[in-house]
Every structure is written in structure tokens, then in C-alpha cells.
Design a protein around this motif. Structure first.
Motif, PDB file in Angstrom:
ATOM      1  N   UNK A   1       0.822  -1.207   0.000  1.00  0.00           N
ATOM      2  CA  UNK A   1       0.000   0.000   0.000  1.00  0.00           C
ATOM      3  C   UNK A   1       0.857   1.259   0.000  1.00  0.00           C
ATOM      4  N   UNK A   2       1.998   1.200   0.662  1.00  0.00           N
ATOM      5  CA  UNK A   2       2.910   2.341   0.645  1.00  0.00           C
ATOM      6  C   UNK A   2       3.393   2.587  -0.783  1.00  0.00           C
ATOM      7  N   UNK A   3       3.739   1.516  -1.485  1.00  0.00           N
ATOM      8  CA  UNK A   3       4.195   1.660  -2.868  1.00  0.00           C
ATOM      9  C   UNK A   3       3.071   2.144  -3.781  1.00  0.00           C
ATOM     10  N   UNK A   4       1.856   1.678  -3.530  1.00  0.00           N
ATOM     11  CA  UNK A   4       0.724   2.133  -4.348  1.00  0.00           C
ATOM     12  C   UNK A   4       0.450   3.615  -4.130  1.00  0.00           C
ATOM     13  N   UNK A   5       0.880   4.147  -2.991  1.00  0.00           N
ATOM     14  CA  UNK A   5       0.713   5.577  -2.732  1.00  0.00           C
ATOM     15  C   UNK A   5       1.823   6.408  -3.380  1.00  0.00           C
ATOM     16  N   UNK A   6       2.707   5.747  -4.141  1.00  0.00           N
ATOM     17  CA  UNK A   6       3.705   6.482  -4.907  1.00  0.00           C
ATOM     18  C   UNK A   6       5.083   6.541  -4.300  1.00  0.00           C
ATOM     19  N   UNK A   7       5.336   5.785  -3.234  1.00  0.00           N
ATOM     20  CA  UNK A   7       6.657   5.797  -2.604  1.00  0.00           C
ATOM     21  C   UNK A   7       7.492   4.629  -3.111  1.00  0.00           C
ATOM     22  N   UNK A   8       8.808   4.828  -3.121  1.00  0.00           N
ATOM     23  CA  UNK A   8       9.732   3.811  -3.591  1.00  0.00           C
ATOM     24  C   UNK A   8      10.803   3.541  -2.549  1.00  0.00           C
ATOM     25  N   UNK A   9      11.414   2.377  -2.661  1.00  0.00           N
ATOM     26  CA  UNK A   9      12.482   2.011  -1.722  1.00  0.00           C
ATOM     27  C   UNK A   9      13.643   2.988  -1.794  1.00  0.00           C
ATOM     28  N   UNK A  10      14.145   3.370  -0.594  1.00  0.00           N
ATOM     29  CA  UNK A  10      15.385   4.126  -0.537  1.00  0.00           C
ATOM     30  C   UNK A  10      16.457   3.346   0.212  1.00  0.00           C
ATOM     31  N   UNK A  11      16.044   2.504   1.183  1.00  0.00           N
ATOM     32  CA  UNK A  11      17.030   1.734   1.943  1.00  0.00           C
ATOM     33  C   UNK A  11      16.335   0.586   2.662  1.00  0.00           C
ATOM     34  N   UNK A  12      17.026  -0.564   2.732  1.00  0.00           N
ATOM     35  CA  UNK A  12      16.557  -1.687   3.546  1.00  0.00           C
ATOM     36  C   UNK A  12      17.421  -1.804   4.797  1.00  0.00           C
ATOM     37  N   UNK A  13      16.797  -2.267   5.857  1.00  0.00           N
ATOM     38  CA  UNK A  13      17.464  -2.465   7.143  1.00  0.00           C
ATOM     39  C   UNK A  13      17.349  -3.930   7.528  1.00  0.00           C
ATOM     40  N   UNK A  14      18.389  -4.437   8.190  1.00  0.00           N
ATOM     41  CA  UNK A  14      18.401  -5.825   8.627  1.00  0.00           C
ATOM     42  C   UNK A  14      18.223  -5.913  10.143  1.00  0.00           C
ATOM     43  N   UNK A  15      17.443  -6.888  10.572  1.00  0.00           N
ATOM     44  CA  UNK A  15      17.398  -7.296  11.974  1.00  0.00           C
ATOM     45  C   UNK A  15      17.915  -8.728  12.028  1.00  0.00           C
ATOM     46  N   UNK A  16      18.806  -8.985  12.956  1.00  0.00           N
ATOM     47  CA  UNK A  16      19.539 -10.246  12.998  1.00  0.00           C
ATOM     48  C   UNK A  16      19.090 -11.103  14.179  1.00  0.00           C
ATOM     49  N   UNK A  17      18.785 -12.353  13.901  1.00  0.00           N
ATOM     50  CA  UNK A  17      18.511 -13.297  14.961  1.00  0.00           C
ATOM     51  C   UNK A  17      19.809 -13.848  15.513  1.00  0.00           C
ATOM     52  N   UNK A  18      19.854 -14.036  16.817  1.00  0.00           N
ATOM     53  CA  UNK A  18      21.078 -14.520  17.455  1.00  0.00           C
ATOM     54  C   UNK A  18      20.719 -15.392  18.643  1.00  0.00           C
TER      55      UNK A  18
END
Length: 378
Positions: free
Chosen positions: A160-177
């Protein structure tokens, strides 16, 4: 079907209640969702209580579909961000909607108009409310519950965010440990740093909490100052944050490493508050505080989150201290083991931060969630 948007204005208890409670509709039947504490969210939105608003302005909206709450969003202009980055970028946050493009589109239209009216040329998010709080929209890892200070979304939210006209600028990782065996290379690095006479490490001191939090944040601000999107905390934000975490802070999971008496590297882990409050449904009072204290102090937390790990820039590329990151990871692993913790989450980290990501992999971490930050021109 009719969509109505109402702005959250000062003293409007009805809209505030709907802003808090709309998540019950959005996440109905989702077993992995953990509702944040209402007290925390309402305090963060309160312009008198949250020092963020001493250098920022913002507002919030609730969307109603056929008279029923169906979504929410905030928009904010952080003048500290503008001072640091000079990019005419405002942000949106707290985006939670039902799977309905009309509802999401109406909320983004409000946020877009509000930011344009304040001279912003770009909108980025979700930030709730800044990069020092929850950031990103969950795009992978829906089968896992969120840890403290990390968001959760249903799979439709990114679409829905993309349908509102926004595009990826950065991905973030969360790490399991998982706490346990430490790789031989990390053990070797730990032993080498431990043997250095000029290096000294201690735990946090509960009697001097604010002093140690200041040290942590001073090193963190230096270590992370070149990071994408970074904005340092102000003194008042730091004081508020130290008060907010005082109840759950565990000295054993706070490590400060000194080189020749100067703070050089820090790490901070916190018990996963979400695992302790998941049956509270957002309500801490009247009886939740006693349950929380028992679970925290008597039963003990089983999982946590590594919130901060940083090395002051002057030491980062000194070959002698190349093992400092591994040293801190081992220290945190040992502390968690002694506390009876089983594991937790490390991060977030930027997808393109190769050095940090390699260090986490060295310690046995694995990417188990991904979050996406979006933006669009206004």
C-alpha cells in the motif's frame, strides 16, 4: 465506501483513543503482533512531554471507513534532521492500515499536503517519529513477533505504501542470534583485546545511570555520525530516554570499553520488553506494572535486543584494535549467558554496511527480518 480523516488535535481524547486502538482492527487475528504500551505512544505524541518536539513539528491523523477507525499516520518535520542533512525532507510514521488502498491513499494525501505546506520537497519513512525510534516497514519476517522498539506490519502494508507512490530508498536488517558457542576467530579476538594493558571494560553503573548513558551516546554519536539518515539525540531526549529505560536496564548488558582511560567503544543490550508485555494489550495500569516487575526481576527475561554497538572513529581503523567489535560481541554473549538469556535480536543495521554485517555473521547472527524505508518527491 466513505473515508473520513480526522487530525489529532490537542485535548481530543476521542481521536487519540482511536489512534491507539485502530491497531486492534488492523492486526485482528495476527498472533505475532504485540501492541505497544498506550502510555508510551501517547507520551511520545504529546508535544509537552516529548523533547523531540522542541526541534520538530508534527501531527497525526486517523482514517475512518464507514465510521470505523481503519488506519493511522503521522507526519513530522525534524529541524535537527534538516540542520544535519540539508535535504528538505520530512517524514511520516506510525503507518498502520487495513488492507485498503483508498484508506492508505487518503492518509498519505494528508501527510503529503501537510509536509508540502511546510516547504518539504521529499517525504521519507516510516519513522515513528525519528531514526532514533522505530524505523522502516516490515517486508520479511512476518512469522516472527517484533522486539522492543522495532515495528511490525502485515504483508499488505509495504504494497500500500508503494501504491501511494513511494519507492524504496534503503533496507534495514534485523539479525537473529542465539546465545551459545562463540566462533574460534571471535574468541581469539576477545582474548587479544583482553590482554591489552591499556584496555579496560566495565559494566554500566545503576547509581550513575545518566552519566553512563551520556558516555554511551557520546561514543554512539561519534561512531554513527556518518551513517545514512543519522541524527544525534539532544540532551533532553537523552535524559528522557534514560528515564524510559531505567526500569528494564540491566547493568550486565551495558559495556563501556576504555583505551588509556578514554571511552572508546560501547554496547548496550536490553531485555525484550515486548516478550514481557505481549498479554497486556497495551495497558500497563493498573496491574500490569506488577506483572512486568515480576517477569523482569524474578522470572527473568529470556530474550533481548542489542540496541547499540559502536567504536569511536579515532580507534576504528587502528590495526591494534581491529578486534574491538568481536570483543564486545563476546562480552555481550557471556553476559547474556550468565543472565540465563537464550538469544534475541541484533540491529537494526543498514543493508550496505558491509563491515558491521560481516561482524555479526562472524558471531553467528543471521538476517531474520528486513525493514524498508520509502520516499517520494513532493
Amino acid at each position: 465506501m466513505a473515508i473520513e480523516i480526522r487530525e489529532l488535535r490537542k485535548g481530543d481524547k476521542k481521536v487519540l483513543k482511536d489512534f491507539l486502538n485502530v491497531v486492534d482492527t488492523v492486526y485482528e487475528g495476527e498472533p505475532n503482533y504485540i501492541r505497544p504500551l498506550d502510555l508510551d505512544i501517547s507520551d511520545r505524541l504529546d508535544k509537552k512531554k516529548n523533547p523531540f518536539f522542541e526541534h520538530a513539528e508534527g501531527t497525526a491523523w486517523v482514517a475512518y471507513k464507514d465510521g470505523r477507525p481503519a488506519g493511522r499516520i503521522t507526519a513530522q518535520v525534524d529541524h535537527e534532521h534538516l540542520r544535519v542533512h540539508r535535504d528538505d525532507t520530512g517524514s511520516f510514521g506510525f503507518i498502520d492500515t487495513i488492507d485498503d488502498a483508498e484508506t492508505a491513499g487518503a492518509l498519505f494525501a494528508e501527510a503529503t499536503g501537510w509536509l508540502r505546506a511546510r516547504g518539504m520537497k521529499r517525504m521519507r519513512g516510516p519513522y515513528s517519529l525519528s531514526t532514533n525510534e522505530e524505523i522502516g516497514c516490515l517486508i520479511e519476517g512476518f512469522e516472527l513477533p517484533p522486539v522492543m522498539m522495532m515495528p511490525y506490519h502485515r504483508p499488505h502494508q509495504g504494497r500500500l505504501i508503494e501504491q501511494a507512490g513511494l519507492e524504496k530508498v534503503k533496507d534495514l536488517y534485523a539479525w537473529g542470534y542465539e546465545v551459545g558457542n562463540v566462533p574460534a576467530r571471535a574468541q581469539k579476538a576477545h582474548a587479544e583485546v583482553l590482554a591489552m594493558p591499556e584496555v579496560h571494560t566495565r559494566c554500566g553503573d545503576p547509581k550513575n545511570l545518566l552519566r553512563d548513558i551520556r558516555i554511551l551516546m557520546d561514543v554512539y554519536n561519534d561512531a554513527w555520525s556518518d551513517n545514512w539518515g543519522f541524527v544525534p539525540m539532544t540532551e533532553k531526549e537523552l535524559v528522557k530516554w534514560s528515564k524510559d529505560v531505567r526500569l528494564i536496564l540491566m547493568p550486565e548488558l551495558t559495556k563501556i570499553t576504555f583505551i588509556d582511560g578514554e571511552p572508546a567503544a560501547v554496547s548496550l543490550g536490553l531485555p525484550d520488553l515486548n516478550q514481557l508485555i505481549k498479554d497486556f494489550h497495551g495497558k500497563l495500569l493498573p496491574g500490569g506494572i506488577f506483572k512486568l516487575l515480576w517477569r523482569l526481576r524474578v522470572r527473568g527475561p529470556k530474550r533481548g535486543r542489542l540496541v547499540v554497538l559502536g567504536i569511536r572513529k579515532k580507534w576504528r581503523h587502528v590495526r591494534r584494535y581491529a578486534g574491538l567489535s568481536a570483543f564486545l560481541y563476546v562480552e555481550m554473549n557471556r553476559a547474556a549467558h550468565l543472565l540465563g538469556m537464550e538469544g534475541g535480536e541484533l540491529g537494526w543495521t543498514l543493508e550496505d554496511n558491509a563491515a558491521i554485517n560481516a561482524g555479526i555473521r562472524l558471531m553467528g547472527g543471521r538476517v531474520h527480518k528486513k525493514y524498508r524505508v520509502y520516499e517520494r518527491a513532493l
